[in-house]
Write a protein that holds these residues in place. Structure first.
Motif, PDB file in Angstrom:
ATOM      1  N   PHE A  17      38.350  40.968  40.425  1.00 47.68           N
ATOM      2  CA  PHE A  17      39.754  41.365  40.570  1.00 47.68           C
ATOM      3  C   PHE A  17      39.954  42.784  40.052  1.00 47.68           C
ATOM      4  N   ASN A  18      39.316  43.105  38.922  1.00 49.30           N
ATOM      5  CA  ASN A  18      39.425  44.457  38.365  1.00 49.30           C
ATOM      6  C   ASN A  18      38.836  45.501  39.309  1.00 49.30           C
ATOM      7  N   ILE A  19      37.749  45.143  39.967  1.00 44.22           N
ATOM      8  CA  ILE A  19      37.130  46.056  40.934  1.00 44.22           C
ATOM      9  C   ILE A  19      38.047  46.238  42.144  1.00 44.22           C
ATOM     10  N   LEU A  20      38.597  45.145  42.627  1.00 43.77           N
ATOM     11  CA  LEU A  20      39.403  45.182  43.843  1.00 43.77           C
ATOM     12  C   LEU A  20      40.790  45.775  43.630  1.00 43.77           C
ATOM     13  N   ALA A  21      41.395  45.480  42.488  1.00 39.97           N
ATOM     14  CA  ALA A  21      42.807  45.828  42.305  1.00 39.97           C
ATOM     15  C   ALA A  21      43.075  46.867  41.224  1.00 39.97           C
ATOM     16  N   LEU A  22      42.167  47.024  40.267  1.00 44.74           N
ATOM     17  CA  LEU A  22      42.475  47.852  39.098  1.00 44.74           C
ATOM     18  C   LEU A  22      41.530  49.033  38.928  1.00 44.74           C
ATOM     19  N   ASN A  23      40.870  49.435  40.008  1.00 39.54           N
ATOM     20  CA  ASN A  23      40.101  50.682  40.020  1.00 39.54           C
ATOM     21  C   ASN A  23      38.976  50.709  38.976  1.00 39.54           C
ATOM     22  N   PHE A  24      38.373  49.555  38.726  1.00 46.34           N
ATOM     23  CA  PHE A  24      37.328  49.462  37.701  1.00 46.34           C
ATOM     24  C   PHE A  24      36.159  50.412  37.984  1.00 46.34           C
ATOM     25  N   ILE A  25      35.737  50.510  39.226  1.00 47.68           N
ATOM     26  CA  ILE A  25      34.555  51.316  39.552  1.00 47.68           C
ATOM     27  C   ILE A  25      34.801  52.793  39.292  1.00 47.68           C
ATOM     28  N   ASP A  26      35.912  53.322  39.758  1.00 44.23           N
ATOM     29  CA  ASP A  26      36.206  54.742  39.536  1.00 44.23           C
ATOM     30  C   ASP A  26      36.378  55.057  38.059  1.00 44.23           C
ATOM     31  N   ARG A  27      37.047  54.163  37.353  1.00 41.77           N
ATOM     32  CA  ARG A  27      37.341  54.420  35.945  1.00 41.77           C
ATOM     33  C   ARG A  27      36.095  54.397  35.070  1.00 41.77           C
ATOM     34  N   PHE A  28      35.203  53.466  35.320  1.00 41.44           N
ATOM     35  CA  PHE A  28      34.090  53.281  34.396  1.00 41.44           C
ATOM     36  C   PHE A  28      32.721  53.642  34.977  1.00 41.44           C
ATOM     37  N   TYR A  47      45.596  24.103  33.498  1.00 42.10           N
ATOM     38  CA  TYR A  47      45.683  25.438  32.868  1.00 42.10           C
ATOM     39  C   TYR A  47      45.516  25.369  31.348  1.00 42.10           C
ATOM     40  N   LEU A  48      44.639  24.475  30.895  1.00 42.94           N
ATOM     41  CA  LEU A  48      44.421  24.330  29.462  1.00 42.94           C
ATOM     42  C   LEU A  48      43.582  25.464  28.898  1.00 42.94           C
ATOM     43  N   ARG A  49      42.624  25.938  29.679  1.00 42.51           N
ATOM     44  CA  ARG A  49      41.737  27.004  29.207  1.00 42.51           C
ATOM     45  C   ARG A  49      42.207  28.385  29.668  1.00 42.51           C
ATOM     46  N   PHE A  50      42.688  28.435  30.899  1.00 40.96           N
ATOM     47  CA  PHE A  50      43.073  29.720  31.480  1.00 40.96           C
ATOM     48  C   PHE A  50      44.458  29.590  32.116  1.00 40.96           C
ATOM     49  N   PRO A  51      45.429  30.367  31.625  1.00 45.81           N
ATOM     50  CA  PRO A  51      46.772  30.284  32.208  1.00 45.81           C
ATOM     51  C   PRO A  51      46.788  30.728  33.664  1.00 45.81           C
ATOM     52  N   LYS A  52      47.832  30.340  34.344  1.00 48.74           N
ATOM     53  CA  LYS A  52      47.943  30.620  35.774  1.00 48.74           C
ATOM     54  C   LYS A  52      47.862  32.107  36.066  1.00 48.74           C
ATOM     55  N   GLY A  53      48.426  32.923  35.182  1.00 47.94           N
ATOM     56  CA  GLY A  53      48.433  34.364  35.386  1.00 47.94           C
ATOM     57  C   GLY A  53      47.066  35.007  35.333  1.00 47.94           C
ATOM     58  N   GLU A  54      46.062  34.293  34.821  1.00 45.70           N
ATOM     59  CA  GLU A  54      44.713  34.838  34.709  1.00 45.70           C
ATOM     60  C   GLU A  54      43.819  34.397  35.866  1.00 45.70           C
ATOM     61  N   ARG A  55      44.410  33.790  36.893  1.00 48.31           N
ATOM     62  CA  ARG A  55      43.609  33.328  38.018  1.00 48.31           C
ATOM     63  C   ARG A  55      44.328  33.584  39.343  1.00 48.31           C
ATOM     64  N   LEU A  56      44.804  34.802  39.491  1.00 46.13           N
ATOM     65  CA  LEU A  56      45.505  35.178  40.706  1.00 46.13           C
ATOM     66  C   LEU A  56      44.502  35.506  41.799  1.00 46.13           C
ATOM     67  N   LYS A  57      44.731  34.973  42.969  1.00 48.24           N
ATOM     68  CA  LYS A  57      43.879  35.301  44.111  1.00 48.24           C
ATOM     69  C   LYS A  57      44.226  36.680  44.640  1.00 48.24           C
ATOM     70  N   TYR A  58      43.185  37.493  44.825  1.00 47.70           N
ATOM     71  CA  TYR A  58      43.416  38.822  45.385  1.00 47.70           C
ATOM     72  C   TYR A  58      43.516  38.709  46.901  1.00 47.70           C
ATOM     73  N   SER A  59      44.449  39.445  47.460  1.00 46.48           N
ATOM     74  CA  SER A  59      44.556  39.519  48.911  1.00 46.48           C
ATOM     75  C   SER A  59      44.626  40.982  49.322  1.00 46.48           C
ATOM     76  N   ALA A  60      43.933  41.335  50.385  1.00 49.97           N
ATOM     77  CA  ALA A  60      43.916  42.717  50.863  1.00 49.97           C
ATOM     78  C   ALA A  60      45.309  43.117  51.308  1.00 49.97           C
ATOM     79  N   LYS A  61      45.712  44.331  50.982  1.00 48.04           N
ATOM     80  CA  LYS A  61      47.038  44.825  51.396  1.00 48.04           C
ATOM     81  C   LYS A  61      47.075  45.008  52.885  1.00 48.04           C
TER      82      LYS A  61
END
Length: 242
Positions: free
Chosen positions: A68-79, A228-242
């Protein structure tokens, strides 16, 4: 028929019947023991699948988060492109590790599932189906060759990462992984490192596979952690292409 012969025939018949009963009893005991051992093996396998489900869902969460970080949060360019030497090294090694760690726990559960008769085991069957879907996404040639890892290769990487302990299988930690520089001499892990490094030249080449894989990993998380005992719903969002 003489009076002496008749008792002998009766005695012989009784002996034959007794022998038959004894043989039948032996076969019955063997069958009961076999069924008991089979049930015991299946129960142990089911217990291990349940035990490995915890690290499996965490490995799935770690990997889908990175995707998700690679797809949505520019992980590759940043790091990987613009980061420091330390950040570039981390982006490469840790991304490869997250794939390898997921393969390890997938392999651990697969080894246990093979001992379970799936008839009547809906939960185990569903887990097997979700894992098969992820195998397919990673090995299909529908996408580019970037991050295409065949099912046998996924299992081989998983086997390399698994360590036998007194408490069962466990995955090699990240500390040991980086201490060995990500095992560059291993051709499969080396190819995984190369795939990560190549993202800095063209991040889009792996995007279609990453989107499908990230979505499938979220579905695995939803199955293994439905409340959602281990991981809240907000931490498992499905990425969809714009």
């Amino acid at each position: 028929m003489s009076s002496e012969l008749f008792p002998s025939l009766i005695s012989g018949a009784i002996a034959i019947v007794a022998a038959g009963i004894a043989i039948w009893g032996q076969f019955r005991n063997v069958r009961i023991n076999h069924e008991f051992e089979k049930s015991k093996l299946q129960a142990e396998a089911e217990k291990n699948v349940a035990r490995y489900s915890e690290p499996l869902v965490r490995a799935a969460a770690d990997l889908q988060s990175r995707l998700f970080n690679i797809l949505a949060l520019n992980f590759i360019d940043r790091f990987l492109v613009n980061g420091s030497a330390r950040e570039r090294n981390y982006a490469t090694l840790n991304s490869a590790f997250l794939f390898a760690q997921f393969f390890a726990w997938t392999e651990a559960t697969r080894q246990e599932i093979q001992f379970i008769k799936l008839d009547g085991h809906e939960q185990t069957r569903k887990l097997s189906e979700l894992q098969s879907n992820i195998y397919s996404i990673l090995q299909t040639d529908t996408y580019t060759s970037a991050f295409r890892v065949f099912a046998g290769e996924q299992r081989a990487i998983g086997e390399k990462m698994l360590i036998q302990s007194p408490f069962g299988l466990k995955c090699m930690g990240y500390g040991e992984f980086i201490a060995n520089d990500g095992f560059p001499s291993d051709p499969l892990l080396s190819a995984l490192h190369d795939d990560v490094k190549n993202l800095k030249m063209n991040n889009a080449i792996a995007a279609p596979r990453f989107i499908a894989l990230q979505n499938a990993l979220v579905e695995l998380m939803d199955f293994l952690d439905p409340d959602y005992l281990r991981f809240p719903k907000g931490e498992r969002l499905k990425y969809s292409a714009k």
